[in-house]
Design an enzyme around this catalytic site. Sequence first.
Site, PDB file in Angstrom:
ATOM      1  N   LYS A 110       0.842  -1.202   0.000  1.00 50.86           N
ATOM      2  CA  LYS A 110       0.000   0.000   0.000  1.00 50.86           C
ATOM      3  C   LYS A 110       0.875   1.248   0.000  1.00 50.86           C
ATOM      4  CE  LYS A 110      -3.867  -1.894   2.709  1.00 50.86           C
ATOM      5  NZ  LYS A 110      -4.941  -1.682   1.727  1.00 50.86           N
ATOM      6  N   ARG A 167     -10.345 -11.527   1.648  1.00 48.32           N
ATOM      7  CA  ARG A 167     -11.211 -12.551   1.053  1.00 48.32           C
ATOM      8  C   ARG A 167     -10.551 -13.927   1.081  1.00 48.32           C
ATOM      9  NH1 ARG A 167     -11.623  -8.922  -4.223  1.00 48.32           N
ATOM     10  NH2 ARG A 167     -11.457  -7.418  -2.525  1.00 48.32           N
TER      11      ARG A 167
END
Length: 503
Positions: free
Chosen positions: A281, A355
Amino acid sequence: MSDTLEIQFEALSGDHSATTIVLAGPELALGSAARRIEERTKGLLTKAARAANFTGKARSSIEILAPANIEPQRLILAGYGDTKSELDRLWFGGFLYGQIAGRKADAASILSDPQDAGSAGDEVFAADLALGALLRSYSFKKYRSRKPEDEDDNGKDGLRRLAIHCAKPEAAAKLFTSRKAVAEGVFLARDLVNEPANVLGPVEFAERLRELSSAGLSVEVLDENDLKALKMNALLAVGQGSVRPSRVVVMQWSGAKSKRAKPVCFVGKGVCFDSGGISIKPGGGMEDMKGDMGGAAAVAGLMLALAKRNAPVSAVGIVGLTENMPSGTAQRPGDVVTSMSGQTIEVLNTDAEGRLVLADVLWYAQEKFKPRFIVDLATLTGAIMVALGKEHAGLFANDDKLAKELEAAGASTGEKVWRMPLGKAYDKLIDSRVADMKNIGGRYGGAITGAQFIQRFVKGTPWAHLDVAGTAMDSARNEINQSWASGWGVRLLDRLVSDHYEK
Ligand code: BES
Ligand code: MN
Ligand code: ZN
């Protein structure tokens, strides 16, 4: 957690603290206790209200200092206006806490004698005020060794004891017991989310959850050997770049009368820190990713709340705890992993890690517990904030009944959800040519493709997914939460359970 505020319910007569809150309804309607003060002070409340143009509007107040003939030396006349709903009462209680704490009293009284408590009885009014005040009182200051002079409302010198004077103190105290249990769950969730990632990694998180067994939960911690044996390779792949091993924790509460009752099940994403991994990130705001375990924290808080209020339900809470870091052992974009379900996943972006965690934990939950339904909570996507801002969490569901129940629980607790679509066309976006699916969709609809991915691991169980990226942390501060971590979801899910799944 803050030094817990001690709340007592007392008779309307009785001794009032030096700082006392008196309530006024619309057009300055005064209840019995307020009228007694009015008499003893020869109409001071009305006079002061007129002088200050105070009419009793909801969440307005005036202060009256050094009144003659009564014990309290500081009266706060606070308006409850058109306070009608449960949520109004809760927020009003939070507002009152703010009024007192801002004035540096260490003890205070509230004279809870509404002229018109709406449909709620006096005891419900008092108990709801108390919960609002308690929730507002939370602060996280454990790492501040020096307290500034002008300590704010939740400081060390803050309110310690709050007496709520009301018509039926015993009845109010009884109602408050279960409310307090829920607040303890909210505080646990807030504490876990506020804790920095150097202190709270997957192992430490799991150890904290183990301690919940003292509240009557049965807690099982699965370590990496267990996870390997279960073939939870998707979850393990997320953690493989970190020096800190992953954990899955199963918390069970068996409060249902029938021991054969199918449990309700809650699953939480617990990424203790999400750097993005190799798909790292950008630096700005990365510190917020210590809160990427907000879903897991809510599940833990909920389980504690159910146990503390001795809820007549069978419930299982399962959290996948891991840390997403870049390193020589980290997973790479392009890697293919085989999940516990046997389905293969092409990992195109290592930052879409939540996920992968949920895929295995959801599968495990269904195989092992055959639950009545599963609700998962995850700080899953930035895209849900683009869609809904921070007001609502995203709700995705394969079951309309469960979705409606969650919407209703959201409206009454103020932890609001907004239903988002699922469908074949969205599902197609995560098809992969290399594996059964890829872990990212295209440019658009990121929260939906995230939910579609998770749905591929649901086999027939009624299921709802809550994307809480916008609500679990750094959500708008309000009357009942002043902390970075909101504890979002504990009250919502506790209400879902108490309204529909208890016997
Ligand atoms: N934990 C983040 C989502 C998030 C972002 C939570 C901001 C709270 C605040 C999640 O793991 C993530 O990185 N999601 C990616 C998905 C993308 C790579 C498909 C995102 O939202 O950008
Ligand atoms: Mn991520
Ligand atoms: Zn994440």
